[in-house]
Design an enzyme around this catalytic site. Sequence first.
Site, PDB file in Angstrom:
ATOM      1  N   SER A  52       8.330  -4.496  15.619  1.00 47.26           N
ATOM      2  CA  SER A  52       8.068  -4.392  14.186  1.00 47.26           C
ATOM      3  C   SER A  52       8.810  -3.199  13.613  1.00 47.26           C
ATOM      4  O   SER A  52       8.804  -2.111  14.203  1.00 47.26           O
ATOM      5  CB  SER A  52       6.564  -4.234  13.928  1.00 47.26           C
ATOM      6  OG  SER A  52       5.857  -5.383  14.336  1.00 47.26           O
ATOM      7  N   GLY A  53       9.405  -3.397  12.449  1.00 46.33           N
ATOM      8  CA  GLY A  53      10.195  -2.340  11.832  1.00 46.33           C
ATOM      9  C   GLY A  53       9.384  -1.183  11.315  1.00 46.33           C
ATOM     10  O   GLY A  53       9.945  -0.133  10.977  1.00 46.33           O
ATOM     11  N   ASP A  54       8.063  -1.334  11.237  1.00 46.73           N
ATOM     12  CA  ASP A  54       7.219  -0.228  10.768  1.00 46.73           C
ATOM     13  C   ASP A  54       6.416   0.395  11.908  1.00 46.73           C
ATOM     14  O   ASP A  54       5.455   1.126  11.658  1.00 46.73           O
ATOM     15  CB  ASP A  54       6.277  -0.709   9.662  1.00 46.73           C
ATOM     16  CG  ASP A  54       5.308  -1.787  10.129  1.00 46.73           C
ATOM     17  OD1 ASP A  54       5.472  -2.293  11.259  1.00 46.73           O
ATOM     18  OD2 ASP A  54       4.387  -2.141   9.360  1.00 46.73           O
TER      19      ASP A  54
ATOM     20  N   ARG B  52       0.806  -1.222   0.000  1.00 45.32           N
ATOM     21  CA  ARG B  52       0.000   0.000   0.000  1.00 45.32           C
ATOM     22  C   ARG B  52       0.840   1.274   0.000  1.00 45.32           C
ATOM     23  O   ARG B  52       0.307   2.367  -0.220  1.00 45.32           O
ATOM     24  CB  ARG B  52      -0.944  -0.010   1.206  1.00 45.32           C
ATOM     25  CG  ARG B  52      -2.166  -0.897   0.996  1.00 45.32           C
ATOM     26  CD  ARG B  52      -3.088  -0.839   2.200  1.00 45.32           C
ATOM     27  NE  ARG B  52      -2.597  -1.640   3.303  1.00 45.32           N
ATOM     28  CZ  ARG B  52      -3.082  -1.591   4.538  1.00 45.32           C
ATOM     29  NH1 ARG B  52      -4.055  -0.742   4.841  1.00 45.32           N
ATOM     30  NH2 ARG B  52      -2.594  -2.366   5.484  1.00 45.32           N
TER      31      ARG B  52
ATOM     32  N   TYR C  32      29.738  36.494  -1.189  1.00 48.28           N
ATOM     33  CA  TYR C  32      30.177  35.111  -0.986  1.00 48.28           C
ATOM     34  C   TYR C  32      31.517  35.118  -0.264  1.00 48.28           C
ATOM     35  O   TYR C  32      32.458  35.811  -0.679  1.00 48.28           O
ATOM     36  CB  TYR C  32      30.323  34.379  -2.324  1.00 48.28           C
ATOM     37  CG  TYR C  32      30.938  33.006  -2.175  1.00 48.28           C
ATOM     38  CD1 TYR C  32      30.253  31.972  -1.538  1.00 48.28           C
ATOM     39  CD2 TYR C  32      32.227  32.736  -2.661  1.00 48.28           C
ATOM     40  CE1 TYR C  32      30.825  30.712  -1.390  1.00 48.28           C
ATOM     41  CE2 TYR C  32      32.801  31.482  -2.525  1.00 48.28           C
ATOM     42  CZ  TYR C  32      32.097  30.473  -1.886  1.00 48.28           C
ATOM     43  OH  TYR C  32      32.664  29.237  -1.732  1.00 48.28           O
TER      44      TYR C  32
END
Length: 479
Positions: free
Chosen positions: A120-122, A28, A388
Amino acid sequence: MNTKQQASYVVAAPAVDVVIMAAGKGTRMKSVLPKVLHALAGKPLLHHVLDTAAELLARKVVVITGHGAAEVETACANKTGFAADFDLQFARQEPQLGTGHAVQQALPHLADDGMVVILSGDVPLTMPHTLYHVLKATDGQHMALLTLEQPNPAGYGRIVRGADGQVQAIVEHKDATEEQRAITEIYSGIMAVPAVDLKRWLAQLDNNNAQGEYYLTDIVRFAVQEGAPVVAYKIDDALQVAGVNSPVQLAELERAYQLRQAHRLMEQGVRLADPARIDVRGDLLCERDVSIDVNCVFEGQVTLGQGVRIGAHCVLANCVIHDGAVIHPFTHIDGEKLGVTVGAGALVGPFARLRPGAHLGQEVHIGNFVEVKNSSLAAGAKANHLAYLGDATVGERVNYGAGSITANYDGANKHRTVIEADVHVGSNCVLVAPVTIGTGGTVGGGSTVTKSTEPGALTVARAKQLSIPNWQRPQKVRK
């Protein structure tokens, strides 16, 4: 639980080994990038979880990879920014046959004497202190679950308790009865289990369920059948267990996280013009009476001293801004590896750019459309417009004119310009490095200086003005 209590618990408890599930494709997300590598607050979701493992003083971390395994493993191995002594290992899950099957892949890396924490990695925002409570609930020998009261629990595994209130099982939504679906206590996906028990229970898994997968949650039922206590630590903070499955969820989690960061800053005394319009993508440390206007972004390591004011629409990364300095709107400061420092009482911007290695002393003024790179400016120096300064050492009270530049690059190498104290550089000058402008010297406007100058000298290096009377401009030929 404070930090000292947390550390003492970890020392007293069995060694902690962390398993992080990061094998999913994340369909998704509609992206070629593995889901766990999408960024929240400026770093990959998985890196947040690795940071949490470091906070747990984990002995070993096993990351289970699958989709985009090589990319995920490289991102973990190359992670910087945290001090961790854990042993990092990888286990690949191919094909992906469920959460229980995923954890089975990690078993060869897990010693029998450890307490395994499964993350969980998410799910990036679980607080370390919450996991310490989960570990404490195990008493060093039981399975403990992190649960959550969820008013709308659709899609989540339900915590089924017996008449005595003890956990009996976790039932996945698709397999739950109507009565079980009415339960509002859900399983977060996080548990702590003694490794020796985890190995035994995982060996009993089957895939006789609605999805035909091997559910990790089935091990709760096996524990109950053995008479092993299963305890739950329940929280009411959904953000800590929120996962990411789509760009919409990622954006929602980002805003929720940023709002929490804003509240944390305001509780410390920071004045935010609008707490909904700030992004902290690293570590932002603020002293007293700091004020920050809208739409500012802070990345990497940023420190703001007492009374610092940050104008609207600024981006600050890897820099230290000392007491009383003012950063005017639309200024971009990025220190990268070399860092940037802005001295006390300095004024920077609007529309200024400070690049790596820019170090400004007290009361320095850097104005609109001025860029400073790998240069130091001593107290009271000013470059107020359209200039500059690259690879330069600028002394005290120097006034650097509009449109002037240091020509620091010869096409192959960089060279340094030294502008000593009390020098005045006129507008539209070019200082061709390597060159030194002596103390108290003046460079006339429009000059190109290629040789070092003596202290106190006036230097003018431009062609003699020529005016031709009655000059006629070329006329356009009409066809």
